[in-house]
Design an enzyme around this catalytic site. Structure first.
Site, PDB file in Angstrom:
ATOM      1  CD  GLN A  69     -46.408  32.690 -40.308  1.00  0.00           C
ATOM      2  OE1 GLN A  69     -45.876  31.991 -41.167  1.00  0.00           O
ATOM      3  NE2 GLN A  69     -47.713  32.881 -40.258  1.00  0.00           N
ATOM      4  CD  GLU A  70     -45.079  38.530 -36.710  1.00  0.00           C
ATOM      5  OE1 GLU A  70     -45.885  39.289 -37.275  1.00  0.00           O
ATOM      6  OE2 GLU A  70     -45.303  38.017 -35.603  1.00  0.00           O
TER       7      GLU A  70
END
Length: 200
Positions: A69-70
């Site tokens: 996600q990051e």
């Protein structure tokens, strides 16, 4: 002669179809690999993730989901606010790590190193989980802590004895947490979870 003239296009036609088929296979493989990596199939960092997760006593599939996600597994990623690398480490997080763990870090540039980035990010995530361990929604609070900062996590903890993702007031953080948890479910279905019994 006439038979040979009619034969040549037939031979070339067969070769053209074969070459086209081979090109389609190569192109299809490229698209599949791109989709596999963008869909979280990237396993280059699995050994680093699992080692850090064991050290800090947390679920490696959660760490991998946060990385996806990051940064989508881009070790060179730099966020809009200067977050660095795979786990998008902030200056505050790596300076806290260096101070508390007594491991000097020469500067933010070294945070692009996958092993160090995963170590610091996993430590920071585990720190949030420990901080909120007594709360029934410790994991959600730890993810709020990771994404929006400790003060936002504290606000949520004080407002709610028990809450769900929809109760989180920050739209971007709600989306972030939903996506991280969705990715973790995928990883849990891919392989067994490494026991999280290391030291924090």
């Amino acid at each position: 002669m006439n038979i040979q003239r009619h034969d040549i296009p037939g031979r070339w036609s067969w070769r053209w179809w074969l070459a086209s088929f081979a090109l389609l296979l190569v192109a299809g493989a490229g698209v599949w690999l791109q989709q596999r990596n963008s869909a979280g199939g990237d396993d280059r960092y699995d050994s680093l993730i699992e080692a850090a997760a064991i050290r800090h006593g947390i679920d490696p599939t959660l760490v991998k989901a946060v990385i996806r996600q990051e940064s989508a597994f881009d070790a060179d990623a730099v966020g809009a606010a200067g977050e660095i690398g795979l786990m998008q480490i902030t200056a505050g997080a790596w300076s806290d790590y260096a101070r508390i763990r007594k491991r000097p870090i020469s500067g933010p540039g070294v945070m692009h190193d996958p092993a160090l980035n995963i170590e610091v990010g996993t430590w920071y995530l585990a720190r949030g989980l420990r901080q909120w361990a007594s709360h029934p929604d410790a994991e959600l609070l730890a993810l709020i802590h990771y994404n929006a900062g400790p003060s936002r996590a504290r606000d949520m903890a004080h407002k709610h004895v028990k809450f769900v993702i929809d109760d989180i007031s920050i739209h971007s953080t709600r989306g972030y947490i939903r996506q991280v948890l969705r990715y973790r479910v995928e990883y849990k279905n891919e392989r067994p979870v490494v026991p999280a019994n290391g030291e924090a």
